[in-house]
Design a protein around this motif. Structure first.
Motif, PDB file in Angstrom:
ATOM      1  N   LEU A  15      -6.917  14.388  -1.327  1.00  0.00           N
ATOM      2  CA  LEU A  15      -7.328  13.778  -0.054  1.00  0.00           C
ATOM      3  C   LEU A  15      -7.093  12.265  -0.061  1.00  0.00           C
ATOM      4  CD1 LEU A  15     -10.673  15.708   0.654  1.00  0.00           C
ATOM      5  CD2 LEU A  15      -8.353  16.229   1.442  1.00  0.00           C
ATOM      6  N   THR A  16      -6.257  11.785  -0.988  1.00  0.00           N
ATOM      7  CA  THR A  16      -6.110  10.338  -1.164  1.00  0.00           C
ATOM      8  C   THR A  16      -5.289   9.664  -0.064  1.00  0.00           C
ATOM      9  OG1 THR A  16      -6.377  10.398  -3.559  1.00  0.00           O
ATOM     10  CG2 THR A  16      -5.160   8.553  -2.688  1.00  0.00           C
ATOM     11  N   LYS A  17      -4.012  10.017   0.041  1.00  0.00           N
ATOM     12  CA  LYS A  17      -3.059   9.157   0.763  1.00  0.00           C
ATOM     13  C   LYS A  17      -3.130   9.270   2.278  1.00  0.00           C
ATOM     14  CE  LYS A  17      -1.516   7.535  -2.952  1.00  0.00           C
ATOM     15  NZ  LYS A  17      -1.764   6.164  -3.309  1.00  0.00           N
ATOM     16  N   ALA A  54      11.690   7.804  -8.253  1.00  0.00           N
ATOM     17  CA  ALA A  54      10.479   8.620  -8.365  1.00  0.00           C
ATOM     18  C   ALA A  54       9.246   7.751  -8.548  1.00  0.00           C
ATOM     19  CB  ALA A  54      10.587   9.557  -9.562  1.00  0.00           C
ATOM     20  N   TYR A  55       8.123   8.334  -8.209  1.00  0.00           N
ATOM     21  CA  TYR A  55       6.799   7.767  -8.517  1.00  0.00           C
ATOM     22  C   TYR A  55       6.709   7.641 -10.036  1.00  0.00           C
ATOM     23  CZ  TYR A  55       1.636   7.844  -8.735  1.00  0.00           C
ATOM     24  OH  TYR A  55       0.313   7.577  -8.977  1.00  0.00           O
ATOM     25  N   GLU A  56       6.500   6.439 -10.498  1.00  0.00           N
ATOM     26  CA  GLU A  56       6.664   6.136 -11.924  1.00  0.00           C
ATOM     27  C   GLU A  56       5.774   6.986 -12.832  1.00  0.00           C
ATOM     28  OE1 GLU A  56       6.177   4.273 -15.716  1.00  0.00           O
ATOM     29  OE2 GLU A  56       4.596   4.191 -14.207  1.00  0.00           O
ATOM     30  N   THR A 101       0.844  -1.198   0.000  1.00  0.00           N
ATOM     31  CA  THR A 101       0.000   0.000   0.000  1.00  0.00           C
ATOM     32  C   THR A 101       0.883   1.253   0.000  1.00  0.00           C
ATOM     33  OG1 THR A 101      -0.025  -0.063   2.406  1.00  0.00           O
ATOM     34  CG2 THR A 101      -1.841  -1.168   1.278  1.00  0.00           C
ATOM     35  N   SER A 102       0.252   2.389  -0.248  1.00  0.00           N
ATOM     36  CA  SER A 102       1.021   3.639  -0.138  1.00  0.00           C
ATOM     37  C   SER A 102       0.317   4.654   0.757  1.00  0.00           C
ATOM     38  CB  SER A 102       1.282   4.241  -1.516  1.00  0.00           C
ATOM     39  OG  SER A 102       0.064   4.436  -2.195  1.00  0.00           O
ATOM     40  N   GLY A 103      -0.987   4.537   0.890  1.00  0.00           N
ATOM     41  CA  GLY A 103      -1.708   5.475   1.743  1.00  0.00           C
ATOM     42  C   GLY A 103      -2.389   4.753   2.889  1.00  0.00           C
ATOM     43  N   LEU A 117     -13.162   9.977  -3.421  1.00  0.00           N
ATOM     44  CA  LEU A 117     -13.762  11.284  -3.723  1.00  0.00           C
ATOM     45  C   LEU A 117     -13.105  11.937  -4.938  1.00  0.00           C
ATOM     46  CD1 LEU A 117     -14.208  12.916  -0.194  1.00  0.00           C
ATOM     47  CD2 LEU A 117     -15.933  11.855  -1.658  1.00  0.00           C
ATOM     48  N   ARG A 118     -11.900  11.467  -5.280  1.00  0.00           N
ATOM     49  CA  ARG A 118     -11.116  12.073  -6.362  1.00  0.00           C
ATOM     50  C   ARG A 118     -11.045  13.597  -6.177  1.00  0.00           C
ATOM     51  NH1 ARG A 118      -8.163   9.168  -6.342  1.00  0.00           N
ATOM     52  NH2 ARG A 118      -7.113   9.961  -8.164  1.00  0.00           N
ATOM     53  N   CYS A 119     -10.767  14.000  -4.949  1.00  0.00           N
ATOM     54  CA  CYS A 119     -10.657  15.430  -4.642  1.00  0.00           C
ATOM     55  C   CYS A 119      -9.189  15.826  -4.688  1.00  0.00           C
ATOM     56  CB  CYS A 119     -11.254  15.716  -3.265  1.00  0.00           C
ATOM     57  SG  CYS A 119     -11.046  17.448  -2.771  1.00  0.00           S
ATOM     58  N   VAL A 148       1.326  15.018  -1.958  1.00  0.00           N
ATOM     59  CA  VAL A 148       0.214  14.143  -1.576  1.00  0.00           C
ATOM     60  C   VAL A 148       0.462  13.414  -0.247  1.00  0.00           C
ATOM     61  CG1 VAL A 148       0.822  12.021  -2.841  1.00  0.00           C
ATOM     62  CG2 VAL A 148      -1.576  12.659  -2.577  1.00  0.00           C
ATOM     63  N   TYR A 149       1.745  13.286   0.151  1.00  0.00           N
ATOM     64  CA  TYR A 149       2.044  12.606   1.427  1.00  0.00           C
ATOM     65  C   TYR A 149       2.401  13.592   2.552  1.00  0.00           C
ATOM     66  CZ  TYR A 149       2.406   8.403  -1.470  1.00  0.00           C
ATOM     67  OH  TYR A 149       2.141   7.373  -2.337  1.00  0.00           O
ATOM     68  N   LEU A 150       2.431  14.880   2.261  1.00  0.00           N
ATOM     69  CA  LEU A 150       3.007  15.834   3.235  1.00  0.00           C
ATOM     70  C   LEU A 150       2.260  15.854   4.567  1.00  0.00           C
ATOM     71  CD1 LEU A 150       5.243  17.930   3.621  1.00  0.00           C
ATOM     72  CD2 LEU A 150       3.681  19.657   2.727  1.00  0.00           C
TER      73      LEU A 150
HETATM   74  C1  LIG Z   1       3.677  10.761  -5.446  1.00  0.00           C
HETATM   75  C2  LIG Z   1       2.262  10.384  -5.753  1.00  0.00           C
HETATM   76  N1  LIG Z   1       1.446  11.288  -6.293  1.00  0.00           N
HETATM   77  C3  LIG Z   1       0.158  10.994  -6.571  1.00  0.00           C
HETATM   78  C4  LIG Z   1      -0.360   9.755  -6.315  1.00  0.00           C
HETATM   79  C5  LIG Z   1      -1.805   9.485  -6.626  1.00  0.00           C
HETATM   80  O1  LIG Z   1      -2.603  10.416  -5.971  1.00  0.00           O
HETATM   81  P1  LIG Z   1      -4.130  10.668  -6.362  1.00  0.00           P
HETATM   82  O2  LIG Z   1      -4.913   9.514  -5.881  1.00  0.00           O
HETATM   83  O3  LIG Z   1      -4.466  11.928  -5.654  1.00  0.00           O
HETATM   84  O4  LIG Z   1      -4.191  10.814  -7.850  1.00  0.00           O
HETATM   85  C6  LIG Z   1       0.460   8.772  -5.779  1.00  0.00           C
HETATM   86  C7  LIG Z   1      -0.063   7.395  -5.547  1.00  0.00           C
HETATM   87  O5  LIG Z   1       0.614   6.445  -5.282  1.00  0.00           O
HETATM   88  C8  LIG Z   1       1.790   9.095  -5.467  1.00  0.00           C
HETATM   89  O6  LIG Z   1       2.597   8.184  -4.909  1.00  0.00           O
END
Ligand SMILES: Cc1ncc(COP(=O)(O)O)c(C=O)c1O
Length: 351
Positions: A198-200, A91-93, A16-18, A207-209, A172-174
């Motif tokens: 509001l994801t992670k 980096a995030y791919e 998982t990431s969030g 909500l895709r906000c 997104v993780y801050l």
């Molecule tokens: C660095 C980073 N940005 C964005 C996202 C995805 O975010 P969102 O669900 O807001 O599109 C991820 C998901 O793994 C991520 O690791």
């Protein structure tokens, strides 16, 4: 992302990431839902709620489908084929794929493992050219959760400004820095563009906000560009997002205990393990582990088949000797997943 959507699930999911999902039933003060609303270029209450959260003016806020869409829109607004985009490594791919999709020349700058994956402006300076249009970083860093201080981000902004480029900071993780949460780097200068959602940290992915913070003229260009992709957001999701933004502290607190309990377990695990290592952080929902000896793909295949446990292969970060594990969903699952990882590392059968 395809792997994450189709291959990451397991009984003991360390891929998982969030944080875990926040259920609608636990949202206090549920809004009255409606299907259609006044959201042509931003639903005003949502614009204002995000602006308040970030401490910025509402005309700097572009709401969209999530941080990924925010990153995509930023690149769509700024890049021409052949422009240089400098992206951290690892980096995030999807950041790399999006830049390539726009025909950019992607140059990488290292975040060195031996320095805890700290952001290093010198490494950026070495690949900066007059063709550079965008410098891309994540803060917290995915996959390591390293935090870049303002002073370092300020230097990145100076480098961007020196060649007329922008600095894109994916935050997104801050908010997974639970104590003294840093304010957004958007305030550091006009060359900064920030993406978030509001994801992670809040468990509200559905909500895709998402939002982008950008200078008003650039924000207006992004709104217009987004007409190509989304036209109008789902209004019921906007209403729920406004309600969630009013309760953000409560929503964040729900997952904090799980993230912190998991981090403590990870600390104990790493202290006992000589087969793997990782820089420690006091925040964040992911950690990036190096396997000292052996093949990560073989380990993770065995972990999945024999131990019902998954983790994210480092090849997705161009670091095949590593793998990422995630915290914050369920501490019993995390504890057992780590125990099984330990058995797999030791080549011991499941007991
Ligand atoms: C660095 C980073 N940005 C964005 C996202 C995805 O975010 P969102 O669900 O807001 O599109 C991820 C998901 O793994 C991520 O690791």
């Amino acid at each position: 992302m395809y792997w994450a959507k189709t291959r990451s699930r397991a009984r003991f999911n360390l891929a998982t990431s969030g944080v875990g999902s926040f259920p609608l039933a636990e949202l206090p003060c549920q809004p009255e839902l409606e299907i259609n609303g006044d959201s042509a270029y931003g639903y005003a209450p949502l614009q204002q709620a995000i602006a308040r959260k970030c401490g910025v003016d509402a005309d700097c806020v572009v709401t969209e489908m999530g941080t990924t869409m925010g990153n995509h829109l930023t690149m769509a607004a700024l890049l021409e084929p052949g422009d240089d985009v400098l992206i951290e490594h690892p980096a995030y791919e999807l950041l790399v794929s999006a830049a390539l999709y726009f025909g950019a020349e992607v140059k990488r700058f290292a975040r060195a493992e031996e320095n805890g994956y700290a952001l290093d402006p010198e490494a950026i300076r070495r690949v900066l050219t007059n063709k550079t249009k965008l410098i891309v970083v994540t803060n917290l860093h995915n996959p390591s959760s390293a935090l870049a201080p303002d002073a370092v981000l300020g230097e990145v902004g100076d480098l961007a400004r020196s060649v007329g480029a922008h600095a894109l900071v994916d935050e997104v993780y801050l908010d997974a820095v639970y104590e003294n949460t840093p304010p957004t780097s958007y305030r550091l200068g006009p060359e900064f563009i920030v993406t978030n959602s509001l994801t992670k940290v809040y468990g509200l992915s559905g909500l895709r906000c998402g939002w982008i913070l950008a200078q008003p003229d650039l924000a207006r260009a992004m709104w217009r560009l987004n007409d190509l992709f989304g036209v109008i957001p789902a209004h019921s999701a906007e209403l729920l997002s406004v309600a969630a933004l009013e309760q953000l502290d409560l929503i964040r607190r729900r997952a904090r205990g799980v993230v912190e309990a998991d981090r403590a377990l990870l600390g104990e695990f790493l202290a006992q393990q000589s087969a793997v290592s990782a820089p420690r952080t006091a925040w964040g929902t992911t950690a990036f582990l190096r396997l000292h000896d052996g093949d990560v793909e073989e380990l993770l295949a065995r972990l999945r088949t024999d131990y019902e446990t998954t983790a994210v292969p480092g090849r997705f970060f161009d670091m095949p000797d590593h793998f990422r594990i995630g915290m914050g969903v369920n501490t019993d699952m995390f504890r057992e997943g780590l125990r099984r990882l330990g058995l797999a590392l030791a080549g011991q059968p499941l007991v």
